[in-house]
Motif scaffolding. Structure first.
Motif, short mmCIF file in Angstrom:
data_model
loop_
_atom_site.label_atom_id
_atom_site.label_comp_id
_atom_site.label_asym_id
_atom_site.label_seq_id
_atom_site.Cartn_x
_atom_site.Cartn_y
_atom_site.Cartn_z
N VAL A 51 -114.31 23.80 1.23
CA VAL A 51 -113.23 23.17 0.46
C VAL A 51 -113.39 23.45 -1.03
O VAL A 51 -112.41 23.73 -1.73
N ILE A 91 -110.03 24.68 14.35
CA ILE A 91 -108.93 24.28 13.48
C ILE A 91 -107.68 24.00 14.30
O ILE A 91 -106.93 23.05 14.01
N PRO A 96 -109.47 28.42 7.92
CA PRO A 96 -109.17 28.10 6.52
C PRO A 96 -109.36 29.27 5.57
O PRO A 96 -110.30 30.06 5.72
N LYS A 97 -108.43 29.39 4.62
CA LYS A 97 -108.43 30.40 3.57
C LYS A 97 -107.99 31.77 4.06
O LYS A 97 -108.17 32.78 3.36
N SER A 135 -100.26 28.52 9.73
CA SER A 135 -101.21 27.60 9.08
C SER A 135 -102.64 28.09 9.24
O SER A 135 -103.00 28.68 10.28
N ASP A 136 -103.44 27.84 8.23
CA ASP A 136 -104.89 28.01 8.35
C ASP A 136 -105.56 26.63 8.29
O ASP A 136 -106.75 26.52 8.00
N GLY A 137 -104.78 25.60 8.57
CA GLY A 137 -105.27 24.23 8.49
C GLY A 137 -105.09 23.65 7.10
O GLY A 137 -104.58 22.55 6.95
N PHE A 138 -105.47 24.41 6.09
CA PHE A 138 -105.33 23.95 4.71
C PHE A 138 -103.89 24.13 4.21
O PHE A 138 -103.30 23.22 3.64
N ASP A 139 -103.35 25.33 4.40
CA ASP A 139 -102.03 25.69 3.88
C ASP A 139 -101.05 25.92 5.03
O ASP A 139 -101.44 26.41 6.10
N SER A 175 -99.44 22.11 1.30
CA SER A 175 -100.90 22.24 1.35
C SER A 175 -101.58 20.90 1.59
O SER A 175 -101.13 19.86 1.10
N ARG A 226 -105.03 20.83 1.00
CA ARG A 226 -106.32 21.04 0.35
C ARG A 226 -106.79 19.81 -0.44
O ARG A 226 -107.92 19.34 -0.27
#
Length: 231
Positions: free
Chosen positions: A42, A61, A122-123, A149-153, A176, A178
């Motif tokens: 993160v 995720i 993520p990312k 999605s990557d989970g974060f965004d 987002s 994040r």
């Protein structure tokens, strides 16, 4: 659809649903003793590692963040790893990570519409975008709606039948998690004070409301001129 950054009040139902998903996710991170590793993801340049999770990051995720968001926060029914989804995938076109079944399959077939999505660790949201472009360029004969999605965004894409993805302005919506995850993770830190109220009040529910089942199905009807009956 809009890209405004408005936040809603503490009692907004969507904010509460999202908060519940994030808390369950962070609790799972803690149960797997990955809190320190997750902090580096993160806050820093690191990526989520399977050796810490004892599971492939993408599947983790999916199971603990993306799919709960889709089902519990956004209200979708979905089918992970659909082997054959109406309309049928072009041969060699690959299999998406999930198909949205809130539009009945029979309706999707009749209206030539495909509603599906891609998940990455993520990312790596850009990788999801690259995969999506490949999917959409392989078959122009259908209407396509996709959640990435990557989970974060999070991104929402819409491609009308017969139009090249290169000629469109996608994503049509972005949001987002994040900052919210940075706050919720303090549940696992004994020395930090965790305030759910702060998370709820800072969730960008105006952006995330564009991802909910009713809003997207309305967009399908208005922007693609495709009538859909949903559960």
């Amino acid at each position: 659809m809009t890209n405004q950054s408005t936040t809603f009040d503490d009692h907004d139902p969507l904010a509460n649903h999202i908060l519940n998903v994030l808390e369950d996710f962070i609790d799972e991170i803690g149960a797997r003793e990955c809190t320190a590793h997750f902090d580096t993801v993160v806050d820093g340049k690191y990526f989520l590692k399977g050796q810490n999770l004892i599971q492939k990051p993408e599947r983790f995720i999916e199971d603990h963040l993306v799919f709960p968001m889709l089902r519990q926060a956004f209200g979708y029914s979905l089918r992970p790893q659909p082997k054959q989804y109406a309309p049928r995938w072009p041969r060699g076109g690959g299999i998406p990570d999930f198909a949205i079944t809130s539009i009945p399959i029979e309706t999707a077939m009749q209206q030539d519409i495909r509603f599906f999505g891609e998940v990455k660790p993520p990312k790596k949201i850009k990788n999801a975008g690259n995969d999506m472009e490949n999917y959409l360029n392989s078959d122009l004969d259908i209407h396509a709606v996709a959640i990435l999605s990557d989970g974060f965004d999070w991104e929402l894409w819409i491609r009308p039948k017969g139009e090249s993805i290169d000629d469109l302005d996608n994503p049509v919506q972005e949001a987002s998690l994040r900052d919210s995850l940075r706050t919720v993770r303090t549940r696992n830190m004994q020395t930090a004070s965790y305030r759910p109220h702060k998370v709820r009040s800072n969730i960008n529910t105006e952006a995330f409301s564009e991802f909910t089942v009713d809003t997207v199905l309305d967009a399908i009807e208005t922007e693609l001129n495709v009538p859909v009956n949903h559960y």
